[in-house]
Design a protein around this motif. Structure first.
Motif, short mmCIF file in Angstrom:
data_model
loop_
_atom_site.label_atom_id
_atom_site.label_comp_id
_atom_site.label_asym_id
_atom_site.label_seq_id
_atom_site.Cartn_x
_atom_site.Cartn_y
_atom_site.Cartn_z
N LEU A 1 24.08 64.60 68.41
CA LEU A 1 23.82 64.05 69.57
C LEU A 1 24.29 65.11 70.67
O LEU A 1 23.77 65.30 71.59
N GLN A 2 25.79 65.35 70.52
CA GLN A 2 26.34 66.28 71.29
C GLN A 2 25.35 67.90 71.68
O GLN A 2 25.31 68.12 72.63
N ILE A 3 24.89 68.12 70.32
CA ILE A 3 24.17 69.24 70.41
C ILE A 3 22.98 69.34 71.17
O ILE A 3 22.45 69.91 71.92
N GLU A 4 22.53 68.00 71.04
CA GLU A 4 20.93 67.88 71.76
C GLU A 4 21.57 67.71 73.32
O GLU A 4 20.65 68.20 74.19
N GLN A 5 22.55 67.14 73.74
CA GLN A 5 22.81 67.11 75.13
C GLN A 5 23.30 68.27 75.72
O GLN A 5 22.90 68.78 76.77
N ILE A 6 23.90 69.16 74.82
CA ILE A 6 24.06 70.60 75.22
C ILE A 6 23.01 71.40 75.29
O ILE A 6 22.62 72.20 76.56
N HIS A 7 21.76 70.82 74.70
CA HIS A 7 20.49 71.76 74.65
C HIS A 7 20.04 71.39 75.97
O HIS A 7 19.38 72.15 76.69
N ASP A 8 20.13 70.30 76.19
CA ASP A 8 19.60 69.71 77.63
C ASP A 8 20.19 70.57 78.76
O ASP A 8 19.65 70.88 79.70
N GLN A 9 21.51 70.49 78.53
CA GLN A 9 22.25 71.36 79.80
C GLN A 9 21.97 72.90 79.73
O GLN A 9 21.77 72.97 80.92
N LEU A 10 21.63 73.35 78.81
CA LEU A 10 21.06 74.72 78.54
C LEU A 10 19.87 74.92 79.37
O LEU A 10 19.75 75.69 79.93
N ARG A 11 18.83 73.87 78.75
CA ARG A 11 17.45 73.87 79.54
C ARG A 11 17.28 73.61 81.07
O ARG A 11 16.64 74.16 81.65
N GLN A 12 18.60 73.08 81.63
CA GLN A 12 18.76 72.84 82.93
C GLN A 12 19.32 74.10 83.54
O GLN A 12 19.47 74.05 84.99
N GLY A 13 19.73 75.27 82.89
CA GLY A 13 20.22 76.36 83.53
C GLY A 13 21.86 76.57 83.33
O GLY A 13 22.18 77.44 83.84
N TRP A 14 22.61 75.68 82.74
CA TRP A 14 24.06 75.63 82.58
C TRP A 14 24.20 76.70 81.80
O TRP A 14 23.65 76.83 80.47
N PRO A 15 25.44 77.75 81.78
CA PRO A 15 25.92 78.53 80.45
C PRO A 15 26.57 77.64 79.60
O PRO A 15 26.86 76.55 79.69
N LEU A 16 26.63 78.13 78.37
CA LEU A 16 27.19 77.49 77.36
C LEU A 16 28.28 76.91 77.40
O LEU A 16 28.69 75.80 76.96
N GLU A 17 29.19 77.63 77.89
CA GLU A 17 30.72 77.25 78.09
C GLU A 17 30.62 75.85 78.87
O GLU A 17 31.49 75.01 78.77
#
Length: 98
Positions: A61-77
């Motif tokens: 679930l956290q990985i999916e949330q991180i993926h959503d954040q990346l798709r919005q343009g956030w850097p991984l960190e």
């Protein structure tokens, strides 16, 4: 009398715009959703980033949330920091060394 009243099928249909996303494209991803291997972020291909996150202890679930954040343009960190703050959990192996 108008020709549109005589033959309703001859009415012009409005053109479909690609400007806006369809509602099904706005839905949140479901667990286990297969993402395309061609998705590339600043940190690399999504499949590689996902494996990296799994190795560091993030759950699905956290990985999916991180993926959503990346798709919005956030850097991984920052995506990891945001998800840790939202979920209230950060895997021990995910902590960055100082």
């Amino acid at each position: 009398m108008s020709r549109f009243l005589d033959n309703p099928s001859s009415r012009r249909q409005p053109l479909v715009s690609n400007r806006f996303l369809r509602p099904e494209q706005l839905m949140a991803p479901t667990p286990g959703r297969a993402w395309g291997p061609t998705e590339v972020f600043a940190e690399g291909q999504w499949q590689s980033v996902r494996v990296f996150l799994e190795a560091r202890g993030w759950d699905a679930l956290q990985i999916e949330q991180i993926h959503d954040q990346l798709r919005q343009g956030w850097p991984l960190e920052l995506a990891e920091t945001n998800v840790a703050a939202l979920s209230g959990h950060c895997p021990l192996r995910a902590r960055r060394g100082g």
